[in-house]
Write a protein that holds these residues in place. Structure first.
Motif, PDB file in Angstrom:
ATOM      1  N   ASN A 234      -8.634  22.684 -36.622  1.00  0.00           N
ATOM      2  CA  ASN A 234      -7.627  22.641 -37.765  1.00  0.00           C
ATOM      3  C   ASN A 234      -6.448  21.659 -37.549  1.00  0.00           C
ATOM      4  N   GLY A 235      -6.502  20.548 -36.861  1.00  0.00           N
ATOM      5  CA  GLY A 235      -5.583  19.825 -36.888  1.00  0.00           C
ATOM      6  C   GLY A 235      -5.206  19.042 -38.124  1.00  0.00           C
ATOM      7  N   GLY A 236      -5.999  18.789 -39.044  1.00  0.00           N
ATOM      8  CA  GLY A 236      -5.582  18.262 -40.256  1.00  0.00           C
ATOM      9  C   GLY A 236      -4.701  19.224 -41.108  1.00  0.00           C
ATOM     10  N   ASN A 237      -5.130  20.492 -41.122  1.00  0.00           N
ATOM     11  CA  ASN A 237      -4.069  21.554 -41.701  1.00  0.00           C
ATOM     12  C   ASN A 237      -2.739  21.723 -41.505  1.00  0.00           C
ATOM     13  N   HIS A 238      -2.751  21.574 -39.894  1.00  0.00           N
ATOM     14  CA  HIS A 238      -1.492  21.534 -39.067  1.00  0.00           C
ATOM     15  C   HIS A 238      -0.645  20.371 -39.580  1.00  0.00           C
ATOM     16  N   ILE A 239      -1.234  19.063 -39.906  1.00  0.00           N
ATOM     17  CA  ILE A 239      -0.560  17.834 -40.018  1.00  0.00           C
ATOM     18  C   ILE A 239       0.081  18.027 -41.405  1.00  0.00           C
ATOM     19  N   ARG A 240      -0.832  18.494 -42.461  1.00  0.00           N
ATOM     20  CA  ARG A 240      -0.130  18.733 -43.932  1.00  0.00           C
ATOM     21  C   ARG A 240       0.881  19.831 -43.918  1.00  0.00           C
ATOM     22  N   ASN A 241       0.708  20.716 -43.278  1.00  0.00           N
ATOM     23  CA  ASN A 241       1.984  21.833 -43.067  1.00  0.00           C
ATOM     24  C   ASN A 241       3.249  21.088 -42.576  1.00  0.00           C
ATOM     25  N   MET A 242       3.161  20.400 -41.601  1.00  0.00           N
ATOM     26  CA  MET A 242       4.495  19.630 -41.006  1.00  0.00           C
ATOM     27  C   MET A 242       4.761  18.730 -42.107  1.00  0.00           C
ATOM     28  N   LYS A 243       3.866  18.168 -42.594  1.00  0.00           N
ATOM     29  CA  LYS A 243       4.387  16.858 -43.523  1.00  0.00           C
ATOM     30  C   LYS A 243       4.973  17.418 -44.936  1.00  0.00           C
ATOM     31  N   ALA A 244       4.466  18.439 -45.277  1.00  0.00           N
ATOM     32  CA  ALA A 244       5.060  18.984 -46.636  1.00  0.00           C
ATOM     33  C   ALA A 244       6.345  19.700 -46.315  1.00  0.00           C
ATOM     34  N   SER A 245       6.891  19.983 -45.011  1.00  0.00           N
ATOM     35  CA  SER A 245       8.033  20.876 -44.777  1.00  0.00           C
ATOM     36  C   SER A 245       9.220  20.098 -44.776  1.00  0.00           C
ATOM     37  N   SER A 246       9.170  18.613 -44.730  1.00  0.00           N
ATOM     38  CA  SER A 246      10.442  17.875 -44.858  1.00  0.00           C
ATOM     39  C   SER A 246      10.145  16.715 -45.641  1.00  0.00           C
ATOM     40  N   PRO A 247      11.214  16.396 -46.536  1.00  0.00           N
ATOM     41  CA  PRO A 247      11.063  14.926 -47.053  1.00  0.00           C
ATOM     42  C   PRO A 247      11.291  13.809 -46.240  1.00  0.00           C
ATOM     43  N   TRP A 248      11.795  13.903 -45.023  1.00  0.00           N
ATOM     44  CA  TRP A 248      11.988  12.975 -43.874  1.00  0.00           C
ATOM     45  C   TRP A 248      10.766  12.404 -43.509  1.00  0.00           C
ATOM     46  N   ILE A 249       9.769  13.088 -43.553  1.00  0.00           N
ATOM     47  CA  ILE A 249       8.437  12.676 -42.884  1.00  0.00           C
ATOM     48  C   ILE A 249       7.550  11.808 -43.667  1.00  0.00           C
ATOM     49  N   ASN A 250       7.377  10.620 -43.128  1.00  0.00           N
ATOM     50  CA  ASN A 250       6.407   9.547 -43.826  1.00  0.00           C
ATOM     51  C   ASN A 250       4.925   9.781 -43.515  1.00  0.00           C
ATOM     52  N   ASN A 251       4.988  10.037 -42.105  1.00  0.00           N
ATOM     53  CA  ASN A 251       3.231  10.333 -41.804  1.00  0.00           C
ATOM     54  C   ASN A 251       3.366  10.978 -40.353  1.00  0.00           C
ATOM     55  N   LEU A 252       2.432  11.245 -40.137  1.00  0.00           N
ATOM     56  CA  LEU A 252       2.310  12.080 -38.941  1.00  0.00           C
ATOM     57  C   LEU A 252       0.811  11.920 -38.265  1.00  0.00           C
ATOM     58  N   GLU A 253       0.589  11.976 -37.085  1.00  0.00           N
ATOM     59  CA  GLU A 253      -0.656  11.571 -36.420  1.00  0.00           C
ATOM     60  C   GLU A 253      -0.721  12.516 -34.968  1.00  0.00           C
ATOM     61  N   MET A 254      -1.540  13.283 -34.843  1.00  0.00           N
ATOM     62  CA  MET A 254      -1.938  14.296 -33.788  1.00  0.00           C
ATOM     63  C   MET A 254      -3.101  14.110 -33.150  1.00  0.00           C
ATOM     64  N   ALA A 255      -2.927  13.587 -31.807  1.00  0.00           N
ATOM     65  CA  ALA A 255      -4.104  13.194 -31.042  1.00  0.00           C
ATOM     66  C   ALA A 255      -4.225  14.432 -29.951  1.00  0.00           C
ATOM     67  N   TYR A 256      -5.355  14.691 -29.617  1.00  0.00           N
ATOM     68  CA  TYR A 256      -5.825  15.767 -28.379  1.00  0.00           C
ATOM     69  C   TYR A 256      -6.010  15.172 -27.150  1.00  0.00           C
ATOM     70  N   GLN A 257      -5.393  15.363 -25.976  1.00  0.00           N
ATOM     71  CA  GLN A 257      -5.706  14.836 -24.760  1.00  0.00           C
ATOM     72  C   GLN A 257      -6.011  15.956 -23.935  1.00  0.00           C
ATOM     73  N   PHE A 258      -7.300  15.905 -23.375  1.00  0.00           N
ATOM     74  CA  PHE A 258      -8.032  16.857 -22.553  1.00  0.00           C
ATOM     75  C   PHE A 258      -6.913  16.979 -21.161  1.00  0.00           C
ATOM     76  N   PRO A 259      -6.876  18.499 -20.920  1.00  0.00           N
ATOM     77  CA  PRO A 259      -7.464  19.551 -21.513  1.00  0.00           C
ATOM     78  C   PRO A 259      -6.815  20.325 -22.608  1.00  0.00           C
TER      79      PRO A 259
ATOM     80  N   THR B 183      -3.545  19.369 -24.104  1.00  0.00           N
ATOM     81  CA  THR B 183      -2.207  18.631 -24.557  1.00  0.00           C
ATOM     82  C   THR B 183      -2.387  18.034 -25.943  1.00  0.00           C
ATOM     83  N   PHE B 184      -1.642  18.284 -26.675  1.00  0.00           N
ATOM     84  CA  PHE B 184      -1.532  17.787 -28.217  1.00  0.00           C
ATOM     85  C   PHE B 184      -0.350  16.798 -28.465  1.00  0.00           C
TER      86      PHE B 184
END
Length: 401
Positions: free
Chosen positions: A181-206, A208-209
């Motif tokens: 559900n990483g895409g949904n989490h990114i959309r939620n964070m981006k819509a929460s503040s007008p300061w945010i231009n772009n967000l990227e979430m990467a998964y690092q095993f095992p 870490t995000f």
């Protein structure tokens, strides 16, 4: 007498066999054949697999024990030929039970099917899949499935706590479902503040995000009611004011509150070179009858520029070439509403009250000055890239406004 006694045993040997003895003899012959066939099968099985040979050996031992026991009983029965006819019925019952027992064992041996290697290979995917499902089930039942670490980088105006709260990632969420559900989490964070231009979430095993945040920069400040509200590079006005002592030394102050014009101004000013953009001090809306979006830019060098908001990206880059032609320590006005020409601030009103001859005399230096400015514009185009201008867009205008 002796001769008779000598002949009596011969008569006994030639006596015919009883019915039971005949059946017993047939049974023994049949059993010998069965044992020979069983022995042959056991030898074949031993050659194929050691495991089957061991099982066959155990069965053979059991059979031998039963046979030895049965032979002992048979010898007893043979020795007791003079027993009564009533015992023959009992012996036949025992014999029948033994036969049934041996038949059942033979059926069990026949029911045993040899498992070839190809069947084992075919069963491997099923076994591996079942094992994997079992391990996943155990994993999801343990607390390890919900352990996760979320790290933020690049955020300055938005706190990590606000981003984590707006993402709607719960502590009880599985690591796997958080990744899905990483895409949904990114959309939620981006819509929460007008300061945010772009967000990227990467998964690092095992567990870490890594969340990379890119924020909009501050282009100018809206000065309204004694408060300064940040205007972002996308034209969005932040509702939270900035303290006056926290403002940078050089900033653009917007003196009008039309959100549509502010957004258009932000989009246009982004295309202007930084050297010209840094020289802007205040922006005031001064519409005319012909140009409703005309603004007056007050520069840090004391000059003023009249330019429509819709033409800022096209005309304002020429100010750098015109600036060098203006008199120092004398505030001037560069008019870019229709064409591009300049005059000393306050001289326009004086010329309007004089006669036509005096007006022509006063306008000659201005005309020469704008010609020099036009030449400097050409030089500035070579030094710094700007959008191409048609020759008709920069006429030398000698008429007073």
């Amino acid at each position: 007498m002796s001769k008779k006694n000598h002949d009596e045993p011969k008569e006994e040997v030639s006596e015919p066999l009883s019915e039971w003895q005949k059946r017993n003899k047939e049974y023994l012959e049949k059993k010998a054949q069965e044992e020979a066939s069983k022995q042959k099968e056991l030898e074949e099985e031993e050659a194929k697999e050691a495991e089957d040979s061991i099982e066959g050996g155990e069965i053979a031992e059991e059979t031998e024990e039963d046979d030895s026991f049965y032979e002992e009983e048979e010898t007893e029965y043979l020795e007791d030929d003079s027993s009564k006819p009533e015992l023959e019925t009992e012996l036949s019952e025992k014999e029948r039970k033994k036969l049934e027992k041996l038949q059942k064992k033979a059926e069990k041996e026949a029911a045993k099917v040899h498992i070839s290697r190809i069947h084992i290979y075919r069963a491997l995917p099923v076994l591996l899949g079942s094992g994997l499902i079992f391990l996943l089930s155990v994993y999801f039942l343990t607390p390890l499935a919900t352990i996760k670490t979320i790290k933020f980088s690049g955020n300055q105006m938005v706190s990590q706590e606000d981003l984590l709260k707006s993402s709607k990632i719960d502590e009880k969420d599985y690591t796997l479902t958080t990744f899905i559900n990483g895409g949904n989490h990114i959309r939620n964070m981006k819509a929460s503040s007008p300061w945010i231009n772009n967000l990227e979430m990467a998964y690092q095993f095992p567990i870490t995000f890594q969340v990379k945040v890119k924020e909009y920069g501050v282009l100018a400040y809206l000065h309204e009611g004694g408060q300064y509200y940040p205007i972002l590079t996308n034209g969005q006005v932040i509702s939270d004011p900035t303290a006056a002592d926290s403002l940078p030394e050089t900033h653009i102050s917007i003196e009008f509150s039309d959100k549509k014009l502010i957004k258009e101004f932000a989009l246009q000013i982004e295309k202007v070179p930084a050297s010209v953009k840094k020289n802007i001090k205040t922006v005031q809306l001064t519409p005319s009858k012909v140009t409703p979006d005309l603004v007056t830019l007050t520069m840090h060098d004391g000059n003023k520029v009249l330019v429509p908001i819709s033409h800022i990206a096209k005309k304002l880059p020429y100010y750098k070439g015109i600036q060098s032609q203006l008199e120092e320590d004398v505030p001037s006005v560069v008019d870019m509403e229709a064409g591009i020409f300049s005059y000393v601030e306050g001289a326009q009103n004086e010329s309007s009250s004089s006669d036509e001859e005096k007006q022509k005399t006063e306008e000659e230096p201005t005309g020469q000055q704008t010609e020099q400015a036009a030449e400097q514009v050409t030089e500035s185009q070579e030094e710094e890239p700007a959008e191409p201008q048609n020759s008709t867009e920069n006429p030398v205008n000698n008429e007073n406004r």
